[in-house]
Design an enzyme around this catalytic site. Structure first.
Site, PDB file in Angstrom:
ATOM      1  N   HIS A  37      -3.171  27.004  47.856  1.00 31.15           N
ATOM      2  CA  HIS A  37      -3.047  28.223  47.041  1.00 31.15           C
ATOM      3  C   HIS A  37      -2.503  29.370  47.892  1.00 31.15           C
ATOM      4  O   HIS A  37      -1.673  30.159  47.436  1.00 31.15           O
ATOM      5  CB  HIS A  37      -4.418  28.644  46.490  1.00 31.15           C
ATOM      6  CG  HIS A  37      -5.049  27.651  45.573  1.00 31.15           C
ATOM      7  ND1 HIS A  37      -6.145  26.907  45.928  1.00 31.15           N
ATOM      8  CD2 HIS A  37      -4.736  27.268  44.309  1.00 31.15           C
ATOM      9  CE1 HIS A  37      -6.496  26.127  44.921  1.00 31.15           C
ATOM     10  NE2 HIS A  37      -5.656  26.314  43.925  1.00 31.15           N
ATOM     11  N   LYS A 150       2.185  19.724  43.833  1.00 31.02           N
ATOM     12  CA  LYS A 150       1.205  18.639  43.718  1.00 31.02           C
ATOM     13  C   LYS A 150       0.964  18.273  42.253  1.00 31.02           C
ATOM     14  O   LYS A 150       0.782  17.121  41.923  1.00 31.02           O
ATOM     15  CB  LYS A 150      -0.101  19.035  44.394  1.00 31.02           C
ATOM     16  CG  LYS A 150      -1.074  17.917  44.319  1.00 31.02           C
ATOM     17  CD  LYS A 150      -2.269  18.172  45.171  1.00 31.02           C
ATOM     18  CE  LYS A 150      -3.379  17.268  44.714  1.00 31.02           C
ATOM     19  NZ  LYS A 150      -3.879  17.631  43.389  1.00 31.02           N
ATOM     20  N   ASP A 151       0.983  19.282  41.374  1.00 30.93           N
ATOM     21  CA  ASP A 151       0.824  19.004  39.941  1.00 30.93           C
ATOM     22  C   ASP A 151       2.221  18.939  39.323  1.00 30.93           C
ATOM     23  O   ASP A 151       2.635  19.816  38.560  1.00 30.93           O
ATOM     24  CB  ASP A 151      -0.025  20.100  39.294  1.00 30.93           C
ATOM     25  CG  ASP A 151      -1.447  20.073  39.820  1.00 30.93           C
ATOM     26  OD1 ASP A 151      -2.116  19.048  39.628  1.00 30.93           O
ATOM     27  OD2 ASP A 151      -1.873  21.046  40.460  1.00 30.93           O
TER      28      ASP A 151
HETATM   29  O1  PAF Z   1      -3.105  24.155  38.313  1.00 28.56           O
HETATM   30  C1  PAF Z   1      -4.123  24.779  37.944  1.00 28.56           C
HETATM   31  O2  PAF Z   1      -4.977  25.178  38.721  1.00 28.56           O
HETATM   32  C2  PAF Z   1      -4.319  25.027  36.449  1.00 28.56           C
HETATM   33  O3  PAF Z   1      -3.841  23.972  35.694  1.00 28.56           O
HETATM   34  C3  PAF Z   1      -3.712  26.351  35.980  1.00 28.56           C
HETATM   35  C4  PAF Z   1      -2.214  26.382  36.121  1.00 28.56           C
HETATM   36  C5  PAF Z   1      -4.329  27.511  36.760  1.00 28.56           C
HETATM   37  C6  PAF Z   1      -4.037  26.581  34.500  1.00 28.56           C
HETATM   38  O4  PAF Z   1      -5.407  26.607  34.270  1.00 28.56           O
END
Ligand code: PAF
Length: 282
Positions: A37, A150-151
């Site tokens: 993050h 990652k997502d």
């Molecule tokens: O990737 C995440 O942490 C969540 O899917 C997000 C984008 C904050 C939406 O809740």
């Protein structure tokens, strides 16, 4: 750093900053922040004048049997971390601020891409994710948003949503920036859920990134998948391992389009996902 819980207070502040000419960057998160993050925060700070990070554990994107209740909630630690990294605003709304009973929030459906892979394992997950992301974009009205690679399927869906909304004039342009996956020294992709891995789970967890790094060396789809599969530990319960187009999530050959080698497996009690992009053209 300002900690803001209310939508109206956040809107007022952002509107002042925008009037003063600031470019607004937005990093949506569910908290339990880690270096992954923070790398998105750094990207946002490089590209924008005013950076908002949201922490909201979105109930809509968790299935009935998923880990919503035990999802790590560490707002105090997150706030200190973001303040140490000079973030301008931490937006931490209550569910009632995000989903007010007085004006129902538009529910989005993710469509075909949202039903594959992660969507198949987690029905409704991407509908809930897009619904909250759309709502947060409406609240923050950012110039630029930051998501982690990652997502990868989440990235593809947000990209598709933004492209439809912007091209139809329903939303002012927003630039989507995808930050590279942050890994620990052994290659494990950082995730808020890693804290549930035991020392015993580690070799199987690490086999996922080993599989991706082996697979990316292959030159045909079959080779990529065989090289990758050979690295997956028998202790990891593999859910999928596929080479897909990074936008459509349809199976692809390396070199044809920008591909993503994607993997998901359950290790101990933890469901892990990871991917690498394979872009042979660049
Ligand atoms: O990737 C995440 O942490 C969540 O899917 C997000 C984008 C904050 C939406 O809740």
């Amino acid at each position: 750093m300002q900690l803001i819980h209310s939508v109206s207070e956040l809107r007022q502040l952002i509107s002042q900053k925008r009037s003063a000419g600031a470019r607004i960057g937005f990093v949506p998160t569910m908290g339990a922040l880690h270096q992954g993050h923070l790398s998105l925060v750094q990207l946002a700070q490089q590209r924008c004048d005013f950076v908002v990070v949201s922490v909201f554990v979105n109930p809509l994107q968790f299935g009935a049997n998923e880990d919503f209740d035990i999802y790590p909630r560490t707002l105090g630690i997150d706030a200190n971390l973001l303040s140490d990294h000079d973030v301008d605003v931490l937006f931490s709304p209550s569910p009632a601020e995000v989903y007010p009973a007085s004006s129902p929030v538009k529910q989005l459906t993710a469509g075909a891409i949202g039903e594959k892979f992660e969507g198949e394992s987690r029905p409704g997950h991407f509908d809930g994710m897009l619904t909250v992301v759309n709502r947060l974009f409406d609240i923050v009205e950012p110039d630029c948003v930051f998501f982690g690679q990652k997502d990868a399927q989440q990235v593809a869906l947000v990209k598709q949503m933004l492209s439809e909304q912007i091209s139809s004039g329903r939303r002012a342009p927003i630039e989507l920036v995808v930050g590279e996956t942050t890994r620990n020294e052994s290659g494990l992709a950082l995730s808020s859920r890693n804290k549930f891995l035991t020392a015993q789970d580690m070799p199987a967890a690490l086999s996922l990134s080993k599989a991706l790094f082996a697979g990316e060396k292959g030159s045909t789809r079959q080779q990529v998948l065989e090289l990758a599969r050979a690295e997956i530990s028998p202790e990891a319960k593999l859910e999928y391992l596929e080479l897909v187009d990074a936008d459509s999530f349809e199976p692809t050959e390396p070199g044809l389009t920008r591909a993503a080698l994607i993997v998901a497996a359950k290790v101990g009690e933890v469901r892990l996902i990871d991917n690498v992009y394979i872009d042979r053209k660049s």
